[in-house]
Design a protein around this motif. Structure first.
Motif, PDB file in Angstrom:
ATOM      1  N   ASN A 235       0.828  -1.213   0.000  1.00 48.97           N
ATOM      2  CA  ASN A 235       0.000   0.000   0.000  1.00 48.97           C
ATOM      3  C   ASN A 235       0.856   1.254   0.000  1.00 48.97           C
ATOM      4  O   ASN A 235       0.579   2.220  -0.710  1.00 48.97           O
ATOM      5  CB  ASN A 235      -0.901   0.033   1.245  1.00 48.97           C
ATOM      6  CG  ASN A 235      -2.053  -0.915   1.093  1.00 48.97           C
ATOM      7  OD1 ASN A 235      -2.358  -1.356  -0.001  1.00 48.97           O
ATOM      8  ND2 ASN A 235      -2.685  -1.251   2.217  1.00 48.97           N
ATOM      9  N   GLU A 236       1.871   1.217   0.837  1.00 46.83           N
ATOM     10  CA  GLU A 236       2.746   2.393   0.962  1.00 46.83           C
ATOM     11  C   GLU A 236       3.459   2.664  -0.368  1.00 46.83           C
ATOM     12  O   GLU A 236       3.569   3.820  -0.790  1.00 46.83           O
ATOM     13  CB  GLU A 236       3.762   2.155   2.085  1.00 46.83           C
ATOM     14  CG  GLU A 236       4.477   3.418   2.472  1.00 46.83           C
ATOM     15  CD  GLU A 236       5.376   3.242   3.680  1.00 46.83           C
ATOM     16  OE1 GLU A 236       5.200   2.239   4.405  1.00 46.83           O
ATOM     17  OE2 GLU A 236       6.249   4.091   3.874  1.00 46.83           O
TER      18      GLU A 236
ATOM     19  N   GLU B 165       2.412   1.872  -3.310  1.00 43.94           N
ATOM     20  CA  GLU B 165       1.425   2.367  -4.268  1.00 43.94           C
ATOM     21  C   GLU B 165       1.162   3.864  -4.037  1.00 43.94           C
ATOM     22  O   GLU B 165       1.134   4.655  -4.984  1.00 43.94           O
ATOM     23  CB  GLU B 165       0.135   1.571  -4.081  1.00 43.94           C
ATOM     24  CG  GLU B 165      -0.840   1.747  -5.218  1.00 43.94           C
ATOM     25  CD  GLU B 165      -2.204   1.172  -4.870  1.00 43.94           C
ATOM     26  OE1 GLU B 165      -2.234   0.188  -4.105  1.00 43.94           O
ATOM     27  OE2 GLU B 165      -3.196   1.729  -5.341  1.00 43.94           O
ATOM     28  N   ILE B 166       1.029   4.231  -2.766  1.00 48.62           N
ATOM     29  CA  ILE B 166       0.769   5.643  -2.452  1.00 48.62           C
ATOM     30  C   ILE B 166       1.975   6.502  -2.829  1.00 48.62           C
ATOM     31  O   ILE B 166       1.827   7.581  -3.410  1.00 48.62           O
ATOM     32  CB  ILE B 166       0.384   5.810  -0.965  1.00 48.62           C
ATOM     33  CG1 ILE B 166      -0.999   5.197  -0.743  1.00 48.62           C
ATOM     34  CG2 ILE B 166       0.389   7.275  -0.541  1.00 48.62           C
ATOM     35  CD1 ILE B 166      -1.365   4.965   0.691  1.00 48.62           C
ATOM     36  N   LEU B 167       3.176   5.979  -2.547  1.00 47.25           N
ATOM     37  CA  LEU B 167       4.389   6.721  -2.907  1.00 47.25           C
ATOM     38  C   LEU B 167       4.429   6.981  -4.407  1.00 47.25           C
ATOM     39  O   LEU B 167       4.761   8.081  -4.859  1.00 47.25           O
ATOM     40  CB  LEU B 167       5.632   5.939  -2.482  1.00 47.25           C
ATOM     41  CG  LEU B 167       6.012   6.029  -0.999  1.00 47.25           C
ATOM     42  CD1 LEU B 167       7.059   4.988  -0.647  1.00 47.25           C
ATOM     43  CD2 LEU B 167       6.529   7.426  -0.660  1.00 47.25           C
ATOM     44  N   ARG B 168       4.067   5.977  -5.180  1.00 47.27           N
ATOM     45  CA  ARG B 168       4.053   6.144  -6.633  1.00 47.27           C
ATOM     46  C   ARG B 168       3.024   7.188  -7.054  1.00 47.27           C
ATOM     47  O   ARG B 168       3.275   8.000  -7.926  1.00 47.27           O
ATOM     48  CB  ARG B 168       3.715   4.813  -7.315  1.00 47.27           C
ATOM     49  CG  ARG B 168       4.755   3.760  -7.144  1.00 47.27           C
ATOM     50  CD  ARG B 168       4.681   2.765  -8.264  1.00 47.27           C
ATOM     51  NE  ARG B 168       5.202   3.377  -9.472  1.00 47.27           N
ATOM     52  CZ  ARG B 168       4.861   3.025 -10.707  1.00 47.27           C
ATOM     53  NH1 ARG B 168       3.975   2.094 -10.881  1.00 47.27           N
ATOM     54  NH2 ARG B 168       5.391   3.608 -11.757  1.00 47.27           N
ATOM     55  N   LEU B 169       1.873   7.143  -6.395  1.00 42.30           N
ATOM     56  CA  LEU B 169       0.790   8.058  -6.787  1.00 42.30           C
ATOM     57  C   LEU B 169       1.097   9.504  -6.419  1.00 42.30           C
ATOM     58  O   LEU B 169       0.578  10.423  -7.044  1.00 42.30           O
ATOM     59  CB  LEU B 169      -0.535   7.617  -6.155  1.00 42.30           C
ATOM     60  CG  LEU B 169      -1.109   6.314  -6.742  1.00 42.30           C
ATOM     61  CD1 LEU B 169      -2.285   5.834  -5.930  1.00 42.30           C
ATOM     62  CD2 LEU B 169      -1.516   6.511  -8.203  1.00 42.30           C
ATOM     63  N   VAL B 170       1.922   9.703  -5.392  1.00 37.69           N
ATOM     64  CA  VAL B 170       2.252  11.090  -5.037  1.00 37.69           C
ATOM     65  C   VAL B 170       3.547  11.554  -5.721  1.00 37.69           C
ATOM     66  O   VAL B 170       4.052  12.626  -5.432  1.00 37.69           O
ATOM     67  CB  VAL B 170       2.332  11.309  -3.496  1.00 37.69           C
ATOM     68  CG1 VAL B 170       0.984  11.082  -2.850  1.00 37.69           C
ATOM     69  CG2 VAL B 170       3.408  10.457  -2.867  1.00 37.69           C
ATOM     70  N   GLY B 171       4.072  10.705  -6.618  1.00 34.82           N
ATOM     71  CA  GLY B 171       5.185  11.157  -7.454  1.00 34.82           C
ATOM     72  C   GLY B 171       6.572  10.757  -6.996  1.00 34.82           C
ATOM     73  O   GLY B 171       7.543  11.449  -7.311  1.00 34.82           O
ATOM     74  N   ALA B 172       6.695   9.629  -6.288  1.00 33.88           N
ATOM     75  CA  ALA B 172       8.028   9.178  -5.883  1.00 33.88           C
ATOM     76  C   ALA B 172       8.736   8.544  -7.077  1.00 33.88           C
ATOM     77  O   ALA B 172       8.096   7.896  -7.908  1.00 33.88           O
ATOM     78  CB  ALA B 172       7.909   8.157  -4.762  1.00 33.88           C
ATOM     79  N   THR B 173      10.049   8.749  -7.154  1.00 30.53           N
ATOM     80  CA  THR B 173      10.817   8.094  -8.217  1.00 30.53           C
ATOM     81  C   THR B 173      11.028   6.638  -7.834  1.00 30.53           C
ATOM     82  O   THR B 173      10.912   6.269  -6.659  1.00 30.53           O
ATOM     83  CB  THR B 173      12.196   8.756  -8.397  1.00 30.53           C
ATOM     84  OG1 THR B 173      12.902   8.630  -7.167  1.00 30.53           O
ATOM     85  CG2 THR B 173      12.086  10.219  -8.765  1.00 30.53           C
ATOM     86  N   ASN B 174      11.395   5.827  -8.817  1.00 28.47           N
ATOM     87  CA  ASN B 174      11.655   4.407  -8.546  1.00 28.47           C
ATOM     88  C   ASN B 174      12.811   4.248  -7.559  1.00 28.47           C
ATOM     89  O   ASN B 174      12.779   3.394  -6.677  1.00 28.47           O
ATOM     90  CB  ASN B 174      11.978   3.669  -9.845  1.00 28.47           C
ATOM     91  CG  ASN B 174      10.745   3.551 -10.721  1.00 28.47           C
ATOM     92  OD1 ASN B 174       9.637   3.845 -10.285  1.00 28.47           O
ATOM     93  ND2 ASN B 174      10.941   3.142 -11.951  1.00 28.47           N
TER      94      ASN B 174
ATOM     95  N   PHE C  32      13.714   6.334  -5.243  1.00 27.34           N
ATOM     96  CA  PHE C  32      13.244   6.716  -3.900  1.00 27.34           C
ATOM     97  C   PHE C  32      12.530   5.533  -3.231  1.00 27.34           C
ATOM     98  O   PHE C  32      12.680   5.296  -2.035  1.00 27.34           O
ATOM     99  CB  PHE C  32      12.285   7.908  -4.033  1.00 27.34           C
ATOM    100  CG  PHE C  32      11.809   8.466  -2.725  1.00 27.34           C
ATOM    101  CD1 PHE C  32      12.510   9.471  -2.092  1.00 27.34           C
ATOM    102  CD2 PHE C  32      10.662   7.978  -2.118  1.00 27.34           C
ATOM    103  CE1 PHE C  32      12.085   9.994  -0.887  1.00 27.34           C
ATOM    104  CE2 PHE C  32      10.216   8.490  -0.905  1.00 27.34           C
ATOM    105  CZ  PHE C  32      10.935   9.506  -0.288  1.00 27.34           C
TER     106      PHE C  32
END
Lengths: 221, 256
Positions: free
Chosen positions: B161-162, B164-173, B175
């Motif tokens: 979940n975390e 997925e959320i990181l990806r949705l808020v714009g985290a780089t791979n 990161f």
């Protein structure tokens, strides 16, 4: 500017979640997407922030075709956006502060700025007294406001909200819509999926109506 | 163990000597001839003659408990000997053995002791222990790799979940991946550090467990602690295995 050209989306045959949707949302526009459940509102938002890829069609945001951006660079599409999910997508093992500041953390914001901006965002949704609580300690409506705070914390250029006031009482829903209006006045493009016709009437703006994946647009106010 | 055996062999090789034991009754002239023959050899460094009296005195000094046996004997049992130190401890064994054979042709030479044979035997044993160690070490490295890889896989699944959320808020791979890789390296380094600690404890406890019953053999079986370079190598190796385990796991279970 957000432009969608002949966007089709099919999850399962034979139903189309989106059916030949073509629309254009200008920079700084305040826009509602309405329609009954299952009409494709959430899918429309998901295609805009590329959580789902359309089966056909093109999506241009700020002059860039976001479907041509490789997966490894997808963050370039999402960083200028704030998204309020229908199911909130909160981390229940983390505090409210961490849930909101996550959007700043990925940008490498210094801790001091992160604290300040997170507090401001929580104050905007009137949830700053609960900054150190866990989402499980909050009511459904409060959890929704945490999701809103996370979406607005990094001053996004585009704000997408999927039923952001679905679980809020009328007064608080009005407050949240006022907040979205304030954000919009500062130049942010806002697209809100909602069922609440009363609020749409009160706040005005462009209304895009979806019915069985097809778009019917009209302007109100 | 292999580390210890190799160290012991190295120590023995450093102090490479050949002992020529002479017959009880050797005329001085014949002994001088032998000494002359030895000194002429280009392999020889220093030559030291030991008389039966000196040998007896050294025995009494080295083994005070056995001194009484010597006194009970009416005669000195030790023969005269010639201790020859070789110039270069790295000399090939064959050339040293040839030199020994030449000297041994003298009828006055009763016996010869060449400690390199011991060094070679210990070195062979060390190599064997090293091979066994490498085999077991390889199995352990593989086991660590799979354990770390699986722990990271479980962590990736637990934090789905975390992520997925990181990806949705714009985290780089990068990161998203770095914490998992860091976790892998940390597990590897911690594992090696703990193993170093266990070795240290074993080294301290093993001699106590053995007691003094093994006598001189204790020198060989008693563990030596790893050198700083070896310990650092182990920790770095552990970290690398952790990193590799993390990378493999992320490549399989974190397709972003």
């Amino acid at each position: 500017m957000i432009e969608l050209y002949h966007v089709w989306k099919q999850y399962q045959k034979p139903h189309w979640a989106l059916s030949d949707v073509t629309l254009s949302v200008r920079k700084g526009e305040f826009c509602f997407v309405t329609g009954p459940s299952g009409s494709g509102k959430t899918t429309l938002l998901k295609t805009i922030f590329r959580e789902v890829l359309p089966t056909e069609g093109q999506i241009i945001i700020g002059g860039k075709n976001i479907l041509r951006i490789p997966d490894s660079k997808i963050y370039t599409v999402r960083r200028p956006m704030g998204i309020v999910f229908q199911d909130f997508r909160l981390l229940f093992h983390k505090r409210v502060f961490d849930n909101v500041s996550i959007a700043l953390r990925v940008l490498g914001t210094p801790p001091r700025d992160m604290k300040r901006k997170t507090f401001i965002a929580l104050r905007m949704v009137n949830l700053h007294p609960k900054i150190w609580d866990y989402p499980s300690q909050l009511s459904y409506g409060e959890q929704q406001r945490v999701a809103i705070a996370r979406a607005i914390v990094n001053n996004p250029r585009i704000l997408l909200a999927d039923e952001p006031t679905g679980n809020l009482d009328p007064d608080l829903a009005h407050e949240i819509f006022s907040l979205f209006r304030e954000i919009n006045k500062q130049g942010t493009t806002v697209i809100i999926c909602t069922h609440d016709k009363e609020l749409i009437r009160r706040f005005g703006g462009r209304v895009l109506h979806l019915q069985e994946g097809k778009l019917h647009g009209k302007d109100i106010g | 163990m292999s580390n210890n055996l190799r160290f012991r062999a190295r120590e023995l090789s450093k102090d490479l000597t050949v002992m020529f034991y002479l017959q009880k009754t050797v005329p001085a002239g014949e002994r001088d001839l032998i000494l002359d023959q030895i000194r002429r050899s280009p392999l020889v460094g220093t030559v030291h003659t030991i008389s039966p009296e000196e040998a007896s005195a050294k025995f009494a000094e080295d083994f005070p408990d056995l001194k009484a046996i010597l006194l009970n004997l009416n005669a000195n049992p030790f023969p005269a000997s010639i201790e020859v130190s070789l110039k270069d401890p790295g000399l090939p064994t064959a050339s040293v053995l040839q030199f020994i054979a030449e000297v041994k042709k003298n009828s006055a030479v009763e016996d010869v002791q060449f400690n390199r044979e011991w060094a070679d035997k210990i070195r062979s044993l060390g190599r064997l222990a090293e091979a066994v160690g490498l085999f077991l070490g390889g199995i352990l490295v593989l086991a660590s790799f799979f354990i770390i890889s699986n722990v990271i896989k479980l962590n990736v699944l637990a934090r789905k979940n975390e992520i997925e959320i990181l990806r949705l808020v714009g985290a780089t791979n990068t990161f998203i991946r770095i914490p998992f890789l860091f976790e892998g390296v940390l597990m590897g380094v911690a594992g090696s550090a703990i193993s170093l600690l266990v070795v240290l404890i074993l080294i301290k406890l093993f001699p106590l467990y053995l007691g003094s019953s093994l006598g001189a053999l204790q020198e060989i079986v008693g563990f030596r602690y790893l050198t700083l370079a070896q310990a650092l190598g182990l920790v770095l190796g552990g970290g690398s295995v952790g990193l590799l385990g993390g990378l493999t796991s992320l490549a399989r279970f974190l397709r972003i």
